[in-house]
Design a protein around this motif. Structure first.
Motif, PDB file in Angstrom:
ATOM      1  N   CYS A  82      36.230 -61.866 -45.481  1.00 30.62           N
ATOM      2  CA  CYS A  82      37.816 -61.633 -46.600  1.00 30.62           C
ATOM      3  C   CYS A  82      38.325 -60.536 -47.507  1.00 30.62           C
ATOM      4  CB  CYS A  82      37.972 -62.692 -46.419  1.00 30.62           C
ATOM      5  SG  CYS A  82      38.012 -64.347 -44.671  1.00 30.62           S
ATOM      6  N   THR A  83      37.180 -60.027 -47.720  1.00 27.50           N
ATOM      7  CA  THR A  83      37.456 -59.668 -49.255  1.00 27.50           C
ATOM      8  C   THR A  83      38.495 -57.976 -49.242  1.00 27.50           C
ATOM      9  OG1 THR A  83      35.361 -60.225 -49.870  1.00 27.50           O
ATOM     10  CG2 THR A  83      36.646 -58.039 -51.542  1.00 27.50           C
ATOM     11  N   THR A  84      38.990 -58.042 -49.361  1.00 29.22           N
ATOM     12  CA  THR A  84      39.513 -56.510 -49.396  1.00 29.22           C
ATOM     13  C   THR A  84      39.386 -55.345 -49.801  1.00 29.22           C
ATOM     14  OG1 THR A  84      40.847 -56.808 -51.157  1.00 29.22           O
ATOM     15  CG2 THR A  84      42.118 -57.521 -49.472  1.00 29.22           C
TER      16      THR A  84
ATOM     17  N   PRO B  50      40.979 -67.354 -53.656  1.00 28.43           N
ATOM     18  CA  PRO B  50      41.877 -66.745 -54.116  1.00 28.43           C
ATOM     19  C   PRO B  50      41.156 -64.874 -53.958  1.00 28.43           C
ATOM     20  CG  PRO B  50      40.945 -67.934 -55.324  1.00 28.43           C
ATOM     21  CD  PRO B  50      40.553 -68.201 -54.193  1.00 28.43           C
ATOM     22  N   GLY B  51      41.965 -63.665 -54.324  1.00 29.94           N
ATOM     23  CA  GLY B  51      41.669 -62.478 -53.565  1.00 29.94           C
ATOM     24  C   GLY B  51      41.583 -61.242 -52.546  1.00 29.94           C
ATOM     25  N   THR B  52      41.821 -62.764 -51.430  1.00 25.39           N
ATOM     26  CA  THR B  52      41.973 -62.089 -49.819  1.00 25.39           C
ATOM     27  C   THR B  52      43.400 -61.342 -49.761  1.00 25.39           C
ATOM     28  OG1 THR B  52      42.939 -64.731 -49.370  1.00 25.39           O
ATOM     29  CG2 THR B  52      40.154 -63.748 -49.108  1.00 25.39           C
ATOM     30  N   GLY B  53      43.797 -60.556 -48.949  1.00 23.68           N
ATOM     31  CA  GLY B  53      45.176 -59.384 -48.747  1.00 23.68           C
ATOM     32  C   GLY B  53      45.708 -60.922 -48.065  1.00 23.68           C
ATOM     33  N   ARG B  54      47.573 -60.510 -47.879  1.00 24.18           N
ATOM     34  CA  ARG B  54      48.569 -61.277 -47.809  1.00 24.18           C
ATOM     35  C   ARG B  54      48.440 -61.131 -46.592  1.00 24.18           C
ATOM     36  NH1 ARG B  54      53.741 -58.026 -49.498  1.00 24.18           N
ATOM     37  NH2 ARG B  54      52.661 -58.299 -51.774  1.00 24.18           N
ATOM     38  N   THR B  55      47.715 -60.659 -46.105  1.00 25.82           N
ATOM     39  CA  THR B  55      47.639 -60.127 -44.060  1.00 25.82           C
ATOM     40  C   THR B  55      47.023 -61.808 -43.470  1.00 25.82           C
ATOM     41  OG1 THR B  55      48.259 -58.625 -43.327  1.00 25.82           O
ATOM     42  CG2 THR B  55      47.453 -59.209 -41.723  1.00 25.82           C
ATOM     43  N   VAL B  56      45.651 -61.408 -44.714  1.00 20.93           N
ATOM     44  CA  VAL B  56      44.424 -62.613 -44.174  1.00 20.93           C
ATOM     45  C   VAL B  56      44.823 -63.895 -44.667  1.00 20.93           C
ATOM     46  CG1 VAL B  56      42.194 -62.766 -44.984  1.00 20.93           C
ATOM     47  CG2 VAL B  56      42.431 -60.865 -44.403  1.00 20.93           C
ATOM     48  N   GLN B  57      45.867 -64.399 -45.478  1.00 16.24           N
ATOM     49  CA  GLN B  57      45.669 -64.755 -45.931  1.00 16.24           C
ATOM     50  C   GLN B  57      47.336 -66.313 -44.991  1.00 16.24           C
ATOM     51  OE1 GLN B  57      47.626 -65.441 -49.800  1.00 16.24           O
ATOM     52  NE2 GLN B  57      45.268 -65.384 -51.126  1.00 16.24           N
ATOM     53  N   THR B  58      47.849 -64.977 -44.139  1.00 16.64           N
ATOM     54  CA  THR B  58      48.341 -65.935 -43.035  1.00 16.64           C
ATOM     55  C   THR B  58      47.489 -66.077 -42.259  1.00 16.64           C
ATOM     56  OG1 THR B  58      49.019 -63.962 -42.096  1.00 16.64           O
ATOM     57  CG2 THR B  58      50.465 -63.704 -43.910  1.00 16.64           C
TER      58      THR B  58
ATOM     59  N   SER C 247      45.815 -60.531 -33.214  1.00 17.14           N
ATOM     60  CA  SER C 247      46.880 -61.054 -34.056  1.00 17.14           C
ATOM     61  C   SER C 247      46.389 -59.843 -35.429  1.00 17.14           C
ATOM     62  CB  SER C 247      46.934 -62.589 -34.668  1.00 17.14           C
ATOM     63  OG  SER C 247      45.843 -62.515 -35.604  1.00 17.14           O
ATOM     64  N   ALA C 248      47.624 -60.452 -35.748  1.00 13.97           N
ATOM     65  CA  ALA C 248      47.502 -59.131 -37.460  1.00 13.97           C
ATOM     66  C   ALA C 248      46.113 -59.121 -38.521  1.00 13.97           C
ATOM     67  CB  ALA C 248      48.149 -58.854 -38.395  1.00 13.97           C
ATOM     68  N   PRO C 249      46.266 -60.244 -38.827  1.00 12.93           N
ATOM     69  CA  PRO C 249      45.411 -61.511 -39.293  1.00 12.93           C
ATOM     70  C   PRO C 249      44.233 -61.095 -39.343  1.00 12.93           C
ATOM     71  CG  PRO C 249      47.216 -63.227 -39.977  1.00 12.93           C
ATOM     72  CD  PRO C 249      47.140 -61.606 -38.846  1.00 12.93           C
ATOM     73  N   VAL C 250      43.411 -60.682 -37.593  1.00 14.50           N
ATOM     74  CA  VAL C 250      42.412 -60.630 -36.423  1.00 14.50           C
ATOM     75  C   VAL C 250      41.771 -60.075 -36.851  1.00 14.50           C
ATOM     76  CG1 VAL C 250      41.021 -61.315 -34.416  1.00 14.50           C
ATOM     77  CG2 VAL C 250      42.647 -62.844 -35.556  1.00 14.50           C
ATOM     78  N   ARG C 251      43.388 -58.550 -36.290  1.00 17.45           N
ATOM     79  CA  ARG C 251      41.932 -57.052 -36.966  1.00 17.45           C
ATOM     80  C   ARG C 251      42.172 -57.443 -37.807  1.00 17.45           C
ATOM     81  NH1 ARG C 251      47.234 -56.826 -33.603  1.00 17.45           N
ATOM     82  NH2 ARG C 251      48.626 -55.765 -35.537  1.00 17.45           N
ATOM     83  N   ALA C 252      42.782 -57.589 -39.225  1.00 18.27           N
ATOM     84  CA  ALA C 252      42.044 -56.681 -40.111  1.00 18.27           C
ATOM     85  C   ALA C 252      41.179 -57.157 -40.593  1.00 18.27           C
ATOM     86  CB  ALA C 252      43.765 -57.441 -41.111  1.00 18.27           C
ATOM     87  N   LEU C 253      41.062 -58.581 -40.515  1.00 24.08           N
ATOM     88  CA  LEU C 253      39.316 -59.200 -40.584  1.00 24.08           C
ATOM     89  C   LEU C 253      38.256 -58.049 -40.186  1.00 24.08           C
ATOM     90  CD1 LEU C 253      39.960 -62.715 -41.036  1.00 24.08           C
ATOM     91  CD2 LEU C 253      39.519 -61.067 -42.828  1.00 24.08           C
ATOM     92  N   LEU C 254      38.415 -58.079 -38.646  1.00 23.04           N
ATOM     93  CA  LEU C 254      37.255 -57.640 -37.573  1.00 23.04           C
ATOM     94  C   LEU C 254      37.252 -55.981 -38.272  1.00 23.04           C
ATOM     95  CD1 LEU C 254      38.572 -58.512 -34.055  1.00 23.04           C
ATOM     96  CD2 LEU C 254      36.881 -59.243 -35.474  1.00 23.04           C
ATOM     97  N   ALA C 255      38.084 -55.172 -38.284  1.00 20.77           N
ATOM     98  CA  ALA C 255      37.948 -54.290 -39.762  1.00 20.77           C
ATOM     99  C   ALA C 255      37.213 -54.134 -40.255  1.00 20.77           C
ATOM    100  CB  ALA C 255      39.692 -53.679 -39.730  1.00 20.77           C
TER     101      ALA C 255
END
Length: 615
Positions: free
Chosen positions: A114-116, A192-200, A281-289
Motif C-alpha cells: 500500500c506504500t506508494t 497515512p501515506g497511502t496514495g489517493r487511489t488506494v484510499q478509495t 477496479s483502479a485501486p486493485v490495479r494500483a495495489l497489484l502493480a
C-alpha cells in the motif's frame, strides 16, 4: 549438475514460444539433469498435455494457479500440488499462535504494497535531476529512497514469514481468503501515506485483492520445499519472473540454492499491459502493480545472475532495481534450419509484394498497415499485400480479424478481398498450411519485403525468422526491434502509416538494396539468434554459478543408485582453510552465494549483442 527448471505457463505444456525455448535449452544441455517445476495457467493449457520430454528431465512437478481451493484438494492432490491446506492436511485449522503469525506477516506485506512508489524509481529520478530546486529534489529523492527501502524490507519480512508459516503449518489459501486478511488490507489502505487511489478502495476491492494475492502467492503453499525436491538441486533456473521465480526465492532462502532468472519479456511490464484490459477496479490495479513491483525488486536482488533476452527488457530490470553487474543479455535461440534453403538462395522475393506474418491481434496494428498499403497502391498500382497468420485465441482475435477484413474492403472497394482468390486481390488474408502457403518458410518467400507494424512488441520473433530467410524488412520502432535489426532493415515510428508506406516503397523499387539488406540480416541472425549461441551461453553461466556457489548437503551426496552425485560434495570441501582467496571459510551455501556475488565475473564465450551486451 542437477538443475531445477521453474516455469510458469510454458514448458512442458504444448503451447507457447517459452515452451519451445525451454525444450531447446534442455535438449541442448544433455550433460545435465533437469528437475522440472511447472505452474499452469488454465484448464485448457493442461488439457493440451505435455510435449515429449527428453531423457535428461528426471522428474516433473506441476501446480495450478487457476484452480479453486476445493479443486486443489480433490483433483490435483495426486500431482503433489499442495502438502497441506489451512483446513486440510492434518485435518485442523490454524491455531491461535499461527493466526497471530499470519496476521503479523500479512500486515507487513500489505503495508509495503500500500506504500506508494513501489520501486522507488520516481524518487531516484528526482534525486538525480539538476537545475533550479535540485537540492530540494535531492532531499526528496533521498527521503523517497529511504521510504522505499523500508517498504522493501517490510515486503521481504512478510513474504518469507508467510512462506515459513505455510511450510510449517500447511498452506495459505484459506487464510488469504479469510476475514482477517480483508481487515488487514483495509487497515493498510486507510493508513497515512497511502496514495489517493488506494484510499478509495472499498470492501469489494479488498475481496478482489485478496483473491488475486491468493493466486499469485499460491507457490508458497506447495510441497516443493524439502530435501527431496528443490532442496536436492544444485541450481534453480526460473524461466520468467513473477510467480515462477517464487519457488526459486524459497529454495535460496531455505537451502542456499543459487538462483538464475531469465526474462525474455519482463513480467512487471506484462502485468502493466494486461491490467489495461482487466475488469479489476483502479485501486486493485494500483495495489497489484505495487505488489508485482516489489516482487520484481526482490527477485532481482536475490538472483545470482539475471539474463534478459534483449536490452529493452534489461532497461526495465534496471528500473526495477536490478544491479548492472548481475545482468547478462542472452538473446533467445531460434531454429534456423528450416529457413536455410530460402536464406541461401539469394532470391530477394517478388518486386510487387509486401508480406506480414504473425498472430492477428490489436497489438500488431494491422489497421495502420492497411492504411499504409493504400498509400503504396497510389504510387504502385500493381502492389499486393499478403497478411499470413491466424487470429489470437479468444473472441478478441476473431473480432479484430473481421474488423481488418471490413477495412480492407472499404479501402479497396473495387476489388474483392476473399482469402481464397489470392491471385486477383490486392490484399489477402491467409493461413499457414494451405495450398498457397504450405509452411512458414513459404510465407516469408511470398513477399519481397516483410513488414512488422506493431505498436507493442517484446522480442520480435517474426522479424528474426524473416532475417533467417534473407528478407529485407520494414518495422516499427517498438520493443527490441532496433536491437534485433541492427541496421539491416528500415525502421519507422509506430502508428505512422505515411512513414511505413514510404519505407515499403523504397525497398519495393530497389531489388539490389533488398538483396544487400537481406544478406546482412541473415548474417546477423545467424550470429546472434540461433539455438547454438543460446545454449553455449547458458552452458557457461551454469558452470560459472555452480563453481562459485557449490551446494553442499550431507543428505544429498549420493543418488538413487548409491553413486556419488556430481557437485553434491564439491572439491573445495576437502581443502583446509578458506575456499576463496580472501575471507573466512564459509559456514554454508548462503554465505558462499553472498560472497561470490561481490566478486568480478568472466563472460562466457559467445557473440556480442547490440550496445556491447555480452551474450
Amino acid at each position: 549438475m542437477r538443475i531445477g527448471l521453474l516455469t510458469d505457463g510454458g514448458y512442458p505444456y504444448a503451447t507457447g514460444e517459452s515452451r519451445l525455448w525451454c525444450d531447446r535449452l534442455v535438449r541442448g544441455l544433455s550433460q545435465h539433469e533437469f528437475d522440472l517445476f511447472a505452474l499452469s495457467r488454465s484448464a485448457e493449457q493442461e488439457a493440451q498435455g505435455w510435449v515429449q520430454l527428453p531423457a535428461q528431465v528426471s522428474r516433473v512437478r506441476t501446480a495450478s494457479l487457476w484452480t479453486a481451493d476445493e479443486d486443489i484438494l480433490g483433483t490435483h492432490a495426486s500431482k503433489g500440488l499442495l502438502a497441506r491446506m489451512v483446513t486440510g492436511g492434518g485435518g485442523r485449522s490454524y491455531g491461535r499462535r499461527e493466526r497471530r503469525r499470519f496476521t503479523a506477516y500479512f500486515t507487513a506485506l500489505a503495508t509495503s504494497v500500500c506504500t506508494t512508489g513501489a520501486t522507488g524509481g520516481e524518487d531516484d529520478a528526482a534525486g538525480a535531476s539538476g537545475g533550479a530546486g535540485s537540492g530540494e529534489r535531492s532531499e526528496d529523492g533521498r527521503t523517497g529512497r529511504r521510504a522505499a527501502g523500508a517498504a522493501d524490507a517490510q515486503f521481504t519480512d512478510g513474504l518469507y514469514g508467510l512462506a515459513e508459516l505455510a511450510r510449517e503449518h500447511g498452506g495459505l489459501p484459506a487464510a488469504l481468503r479469510s476475514e482477517t486478511a480483508v481487515r488487514v488490507l483495509e487497515a493498510a489502505c486507510r493508513a497515512p501515506g497511502t496514495g489517493r487511489t488506494v484510499q478509495t478502495a472499498t470492501v469489494p476491492d479488498f475481496l478482489a485483492l485478496a483473491r488475486e494475492l491468493d493466486r499469485v502467492l499460491r507457490p508458497l503453499s506447495l510441497d516443493w520445499y524439502d530435501e527431496e525436491s528443490l532442496g536436492a538441486v544444485d541450481l534453480c533456473h526460473a524461466t520468467s519472473g513473477g510467480a515462477a521465480a517464487l519457488p526459486g526465492l524459497l529454495a535460496k532462502r531455505f537451502f542456499g540454492v543459487p538462483l538464475l532468472v531469465t526474462e525474455h519479456g519482463v513480467q512487471l511490464r506484462a502485468h502493466y499491459l494486461a491490467a489495461i484490459d482487466t475488469s479489476l477496479s483502479a485501486p486493485v490495479r494500483a495495489l497489484l502493480a505495487n505488489f508485482y513491483g516489489r516482487l520484481a525488486t526482490e527477485v532481482y536482488r536475490q538472483a545470482a545472475i539475471v539474463t534478459p533476452g534483449n536490452t529493452h527488457a534489461r532497461r526495465w530490470q534496471e528500473r526495477c532495481g536490478a544491479e548492472r553487474e548481475k545482468l547478462r543479455t542472452v538473446h533467445p535461440g531460434m531454429e534456423s534450419g528450416r529457413f536455410t534453403a530460402l536464406g541461401e538462395s539469394g532470391d530477394s522475393g517478388p518486386d510487387d509484394t509486401l508480406v506480414w506474418v504473425g498472430r492477428i491481434e490489436p497489438a500488431k496494428d494491422l489497421i495502420a498497415l492497411l492504411h499504409a498499403f493504400a498509400e503504396v497502391r497510389k504510387s504502385e498500382p500493381d502492389a499486393r499485400l499478403r497478411i499470413i497468420g491466424a487470429p489470437a485465441q479468444g473472441p478478441e482475435g476473431a473480432t479484430y480479424l473481421a474488423h481488418c477484413r471490413v477495412l480492407a474492403a472499404q479501402l479497396f472497394p473495387d476489388e474483392a478481398t476473399d482469402a481464397h482468390a489470392v491471385g486477383d486481390n490486392p490484399v489477402s488474408f491467409e493461413d499457414i498450411g494451405g495450398a498457397e502457403v504450405p509452411d512458414l518458410s513459404e510465407a516469408y518467400a511470398a513477399g519481397g519485403v516483410v513488414v512488422l507494424s506493431s505498436v507493442v512488441e517484446g522480442f520480435p520473433i517474426s522479424l528474426v525468422e524473416a532475417m533467417f530467410c534473407g528478407r529485407a524488412t520494414v518495422s516499427t520502432d517498438v520493443g527490441a526491434v532496433v536491437e534485433v535489426i541492427g541496421g539491416t532493415g528500415l525502421v519507422v515510428p509506430p502508428r505512422n502509416p505515411r512513414a511505413l508506406a514510404d519505407a515499403c516503397l523504397a525497398l519495393l523499387r530497389d531489388p539490389e538494396r533488398r538483396a544487400r539488406l537481406g544478406a546482412a540480416a541473415r548474417a546477423r541472425a545467424l550470429e546472434l539468434f540461433t539455438v547454438e549461441q543460446n545454449v553455449a551461453a547458458f552452458r557457461g553461466i551454469y558452470l560459472e554459478l555452480i563453481s562459485h556457489a557449490p551446494v553442499r548437503r550431507e543428505a544429498d551426496t549420493v543418488n538413487a543408485d548409491g553413486e556419488p552425485r556430481p557437485f553434491a560434495t564439491p572439491p573445495e570441501a576437502h581443502v583446509q582453510g578458506p575456499w576463496t582467496a580472501s575471507g573466512p571459510a564459509p559456514a554454508g551455501a548462503a554465505d558462499r552465494t553472498a560472497r561470490w556475488a561481490a566478486e568480478p565475473r568472466t563472460v562466457c564465450a559467445g557473440a556480442r549483442g547490440a550496445g556491447g551486451d555480452d551474450v
